[in-house]
Enzyme design. Structure first.
Site, short mmCIF file in Angstrom:
data_model
loop_
_atom_site.label_atom_id
_atom_site.label_comp_id
_atom_site.label_asym_id
_atom_site.label_seq_id
_atom_site.Cartn_x
_atom_site.Cartn_y
_atom_site.Cartn_z
N GLY A 1 -33.23 52.79 61.02
CA GLY A 1 -34.60 52.95 61.50
C GLY A 1 -34.79 52.59 62.96
N GLU B 1 -24.06 51.23 55.81
CA GLU B 1 -25.24 51.29 56.67
C GLU B 1 -25.28 50.07 57.59
OE1 GLU B 1 -28.46 53.96 54.79
OE2 GLU B 1 -28.78 51.95 54.05
N HIS C 1 -29.73 47.85 49.03
CA HIS C 1 -30.13 48.31 50.37
C HIS C 1 -30.41 47.08 51.25
CE1 HIS C 1 -32.40 50.11 53.63
NE2 HIS C 1 -31.80 51.25 53.30
N ASN D 1 -33.49 58.78 51.28
CA ASN D 1 -34.09 57.52 50.85
C ASN D 1 -35.51 57.50 51.42
OD1 ASN D 1 -34.86 54.91 50.31
ND2 ASN D 1 -33.36 53.93 51.67
N TRP D 2 -36.46 57.84 50.56
CA TRP D 2 -37.85 57.96 51.06
C TRP D 2 -38.48 56.61 51.32
CZ3 TRP D 2 -40.62 62.38 47.82
CH2 TRP D 2 -39.94 63.60 48.02
N LYS D 3 -37.85 55.52 50.84
CA LYS D 3 -38.41 54.18 50.99
C LYS D 3 -39.84 54.16 50.46
CE LYS D 3 -35.12 53.39 54.67
NZ LYS D 3 -34.78 52.73 55.92
N SER E 1 -30.08 56.00 60.95
CA SER E 1 -30.54 56.94 61.99
C SER E 1 -29.73 58.23 62.02
CB SER E 1 -30.55 56.26 63.37
OG SER E 1 -31.44 55.16 63.37
N GLY F 1 -32.82 58.06 55.85
CA GLY F 1 -34.15 57.49 55.70
C GLY F 1 -35.19 58.36 56.40
N GLY F 2 -35.49 58.01 57.64
CA GLY F 2 -36.56 58.69 58.38
C GLY F 2 -36.47 60.21 58.36
N GLU G 1 -32.68 46.47 53.24
CA GLU G 1 -34.08 46.02 53.22
C GLU G 1 -34.36 45.15 52.00
OE1 GLU G 1 -35.74 49.91 53.77
OE2 GLU G 1 -34.95 49.93 55.81
P1 PGA Z 1 -32.79 55.61 58.58
O1 PGA Z 1 -32.62 54.81 57.20
O2 PGA Z 1 -32.14 56.96 58.40
O3 PGA Z 1 -34.29 55.72 58.78
O4 PGA Z 1 -32.13 54.80 59.64
C1 PGA Z 1 -31.43 54.87 56.47
C2 PGA Z 1 -31.51 53.95 55.27
O5 PGA Z 1 -32.04 52.84 55.42
O6 PGA Z 1 -31.09 54.29 54.16
#
Ligand code: PGA
Length: 248
Positions: A172, A166, A94, A9-11, A212, A233-234, A96
């Site tokens: 994050g 999640e 998601h 997930n590159w966001k 994470s 994500g990250g 977010e």
């Molecule tokens: P993260 O994000 O790996 O940076 O914690 C995961 C996500 O929000 O899909």
């Protein structure tokens, strides 16, 4: 046996030029992947990433979509647009989007139904906040979020979607759920699906962990019997790190 599925997930990261470079760097690193691999990228990056992934088994995905087929919805994208841009998957709900853009469980359900009807595979995100976990609401909440998101789908359709558990407190933050916590809550989600849609759907449904997840913890998480993959994500923004997670 469920085939593992690892999604990046590159966001809101990577310009089209940067996206092309990252996808090109990933291709050789992922050529022996045993898992299904998906890159969920910003809409403006899709053309470049699609081109870089051509002829590989790596799938393209989006990070959101609208439930309507077309119309006056400024700034939004439809399922047909995503399909035509080469997407096979779309992340929906998601945390977010729920937290910053007011997405409700009902919105997520409309999007899930529209995605499935169009032939996109939704990656449906659910998860509790830190306070909700501390107050003991985790199991009730994730079961409710999951069943609400799936409302209106048949058991066969449910078998084909992906759920991502999640925990919001782990996204994050560098805080990761323990292998056992993640396994247990994913088991709760699968039980809820089993109760409503039956054994075949529950046993086929792939449920990822996200929050994470990185090269250091991927192996332990992926050893857990309920965990069928990861939403990253990250660690998906660096080719070497994402490849290490995929090749856990
Ligand atoms: P993260 O994000 O790996 O940076 O914690 C995961 C996500 O929000 O899909």
């Amino acid at each position: 046996m469920r085939k593992p599925i690892i999604a990046g997930n590159w966001k809101m990261n990577k310009t089209p030029a940067e996206a092309r470079a990252l996808a090109q760097a990933l291709v050789p690193l992922l050529k022996n992947a045993q898992a299904d691999v998906v890159l969920c990228v910003p809409a403006v990056d899709m053309a470049a990433v699609r081109e870089a992934l051509r002829g590989t088994g790596i799938a393209l995905g989006a990070q959101n979509m609208h439930w309507q087929a077309s119309g006056a919805y400024t700034g939004e994208l439809s399922a047909a647009m995503l399909l035509d841009a080469g997407c096979a998957y779309v992340i929906l709900g998601h945390s977010e989007r729920r937290q910053y853009f007011g997405e409700t469980d009902e919105f997520v359900n409309r999007k899930v139904r529209a995605a499935v009807a169009a032939g996109l595979i939704p990656i449906i995100c659910v998860g509790e906040t830190r306070v909700q976990r501390e107050e003991g609401y985790t199991d009730t909440l994730v079961a409710y979020q999951t069943l609400t998101a799936l409302t209106g789908l048949s058991a066969v359709q449910v078998a084909g979607v992906v759920v991502a558990y999640e925990p919001v407190w782990a996204i994050g933050t560098g805080l990761v759920a323990t292998d056992e916590q993640a396994n247990e809550t994913i088991g709760v989600i699968r039980q809820a699906v089993r109760g409503k849609y039956g054994d075949a759907a529950a046993d086929a449904l792939r449920i990822q962990y996200g929050g994470s997840m990185n090269p250091a913890n991927a192996h332990g998480l992926m050893q857990q019997p309920e965990i069928d993959g990861g939403l990253i994500g990250g660690a998906s923004l660096k080719a070497e790190d994402f490849a290490k997670v995929v090749n856990f």
